[in-house]
Enzyme design. Sequence first.
Site, PDB file in Angstrom:
ATOM      1  N   ALA A 213      -2.128  -0.719  -3.718  1.00  0.00           N
ATOM      2  CA  ALA A 213      -3.247   0.086  -3.206  1.00  0.00           C
ATOM      3  C   ALA A 213      -2.791   1.520  -2.983  1.00  0.00           C
ATOM      4  O   ALA A 213      -1.740   1.757  -2.381  1.00  0.00           O
ATOM      5  CB  ALA A 213      -3.775  -0.513  -1.900  1.00  0.00           C
TER       6      ALA A 213
ATOM      7  N   ASP B 160       0.850  -1.189   0.000  1.00  0.00           N
ATOM      8  CA  ASP B 160       0.000   0.000   0.000  1.00  0.00           C
ATOM      9  C   ASP B 160       0.885   1.238   0.000  1.00  0.00           C
ATOM     10  O   ASP B 160       1.959   1.254   0.597  1.00  0.00           O
ATOM     11  CB  ASP B 160      -0.922   0.002   1.214  1.00  0.00           C
ATOM     12  CG  ASP B 160      -0.180   0.216   2.518  1.00  0.00           C
ATOM     13  OD1 ASP B 160       0.805  -0.514   2.760  1.00  0.00           O
ATOM     14  OD2 ASP B 160      -0.566   1.103   3.289  1.00  0.00           O
ATOM     15  N   SER B 161       0.438   2.267  -0.695  1.00  0.00           N
ATOM     16  CA  SER B 161       1.133   3.546  -0.755  1.00  0.00           C
ATOM     17  C   SER B 161       2.568   3.342  -1.242  1.00  0.00           C
ATOM     18  O   SER B 161       2.778   2.820  -2.334  1.00  0.00           O
ATOM     19  CB  SER B 161       1.086   4.220   0.620  1.00  0.00           C
ATOM     20  OG  SER B 161       1.533   5.550   0.553  1.00  0.00           O
ATOM     21  N   ALA B 162       3.553   3.751  -0.439  1.00  0.00           N
ATOM     22  CA  ALA B 162       4.943   3.582  -0.844  1.00  0.00           C
ATOM     23  C   ALA B 162       5.284   2.111  -1.055  1.00  0.00           C
ATOM     24  O   ALA B 162       6.124   1.773  -1.904  1.00  0.00           O
ATOM     25  CB  ALA B 162       5.868   4.185   0.207  1.00  0.00           C
TER      26      ALA B 162
END
Length: 866
Positions: free
Chosen positions: A497, A469-471
């Site tokens: 995500a 997720d994210s990074a």
Amino acid sequence: MDSPAGKMAAVRADSTTEEKTAAPESKPAAESVRPKEHGHRDKRKKTDVADSYNCWFKTLRSLTANNSEYFERHKTQYSGRFSSAVCVLQGHADAIQPVLEGFIRIAPDFDADENTPSNGYRSLVKVVGTCIRRIIHVQRKVVNNRDGLLFQSKHYCLELEAYASVLCQLRAIMDVAQKVLAKSKHGQLFPEEKFFPEFLFEEAESLDKECFYGRCVGFQFCSSMQPIFHTISTAMASFAEAYSDHDGQLTRALASLLNSGKYAMNPELRARTIVSMCDKADISFCKAFWNITEEGPLQHMSGFLSSSVNVNKVFHIPALPFEMESSLEDGELVTITPPCSQTGPGPVQVRLICFENREGQPEDISSPILDQVEEKLGTKKKVPAPKSDALIIHIHGGGFVAQSSKSHEMYLRTWAKDIDVPILSVDYSLAPAHPFPRAMEECFFAYAWALKNAQILGTTAERVCLAGDSAGGNLCVSVAMRAANYGIRVPDGVLAAYTPFLVRYTPSPSRLLCMMDPLLPMGILSRCIAAYAGLKEKKPGEDVSSSSSTTSSTPQLSTPEHNFSSARLVFDPSPTEPKRSGEGAAAPKLLFTNTTGGLCEVHTPSPSPPSGEGPDHTDIPVLTVETETAVIHGKQNTEQTVDNLKEPHFEDIALSPYEEDSGDSEWSLTDKQTEVDSPSRGGAGDEKSPEEGSKQMEKDRAAEDDPNRPSSLSLPSLPSLDEISMAISKMTESKPEEVVLPSEPVHSPSSIAHVTRYRPSPILNNPYMSPLLADDELLKGLPPVYLVPCALDPVLDDSIMFAQRLKALGVPYKLQVVEELSHGFLNFTSICKEARQANDLCVNNLLEMLGRRPRGGRVGTPTRKV
């Protein structure tokens, strides 16, 4: 200037026929008719959406005329402010409506495909529509309750004034979006940087953002998320004050708890503190605040709010090279070297989570506490479960600078139970101590090691997927590209995500949402980018392109000779969580391996933390104005004039009740020059000779004998009782007519444009840092990619543009946009129903990647667009 009555005359005249078409007042605004953007696929879709928005504007106009006429006839304490607020609101609505209609017409041209109507322009339209609906909702409450005895006139007046400021600033954001559109090619959400003027960056970042973090914080998200953001913003403001005034985790935690009350009760103070923090705080504050869930009692929250698992162990992958078979036809061996950038070779920390103990896993890997409970209950399995045929390798988010697998353990436990496969989560080294490419190297090394040693993880690894997720999603795609480039096995799928695929601040319509996002403010986002790129933050006017990494290199870890004949896997049995290398951890037990995959235990000294890693604690001045004086109280008790005083940092400005009102704003200082009392102190320029000193002592004694001399205990500027009474009456007396709402967008001259100083660095164009910039050959080697962005996320356009590139190259992908949720929704699954539904979507995607039947449907296949 026309009065509110004159301004609203035309509104009432035009709204007579509109009341019939307005939505019934019995329905709350949040549940009124929404534009059916996902229902129609024909040419009438744009018209239907525009008609829905026009209906909202007509309803707003009708309610505005109704409330304006009422408060002109019924003079109350807040009637003037009500009339002004609704007048200003209607003016902003009339100005933004044609701009909104223009974006509705062009938004479909920027969708990734016809099945997913989503992009940054649509998001801006949704934000404005949500703001209009909430204003309608507040005005309906005013209409229904204004005649009652318990009508909260102050509350509703402040609500309308707050939304008037929000709508005003949304006009400015839409104006910047128009300029981004003018500099972008058809279908491209990111303009080419060489054609984008620098002043637009400064214009966007200088916009005043306080209105988005006060009473209206999180207004654009679903109703269940708004209490969460009120709590987070209060915690952020109180932690910012504690961070600047105290050292140590315990003292900061206690101070944050004590300060939280005033920020919860005063939304305006909370907003000023957050905006000031975002403008001035360094990356160490971001790390400290985002890691707050890994310290103290909060670190045990996942054990109470999520599923119980039998295996949850942290261990280290040794920093020794090994060989793997190539996935190419030649079948040659490929040597995988350990990560060595910046700090030299070092172990990689990982966490293994499994719902039950499986064959191949060491006996000491299961949870001892859970084993004891199962033994007492008589439910403990004597034989481990068979090896799983699948493995999930997880990479956590946190802006490349914060958090760990511990922070994301809550939803990882749920995944381990629902999917029933082992999950290996990588705790990569964090920036700025370890900038790019250290994190990517460690994640790739852990991925290759997991494929080589799958049997000790309790799996045969017939199916392997990456999830982040994210990074972490960014790192997952980079690892998959590097695996294809190395010629080793690529994962069977990648779940990303709410992922940033362009790690540089290039403006896009969705990235303009940073100015109102509670979790990703613009200042914090730019600092995370700079930290990951290894760019040192400097003052304006300094060159950053030539800056080196913010950390100094540390000596490489030496690898002593060992006898591998009796090597075995040893997990650290210590009850405490081992910390990452380079972060002040105790000496870890490192696990080293030979080329055959054997492991042995080695004790090595902990590397010293890099220099300059500690937070920069600056004295934050507190301004107190009393009786035409302004004294600056700091930790060093320094004093300075108001003219030389910079904007207070994390503190509110307390205005003197004795000052004369300037008439411009109820929060402004008086226009006359404020004097500063300067206590007599023996400074460098005040030294006296012994003779002068003795004469002064004689004068002091004579003054003491003077009967007319005032008492030494009296204050020279103490106000009289009449002045005190007048001050109290001014403090308690409400002056609603003096509040002036902005009719044009407000800019903050004190804001400093950070992003313009990071743009020239060439490292930001590295394809493994920004996969969106990778060449076609790298992207063609990717497995099926499952993208789960959020419609109101500042990095939405990253996923849309990345899906467009995969579509053009024929790479299988699946794009599913989550509505009304924020960045980081996976961390809110235990307290938000909509977040749990979005988490179920991610679980079904993982099941598809692993060749299993998703819950509630058939096995799907990602979309391939040629």
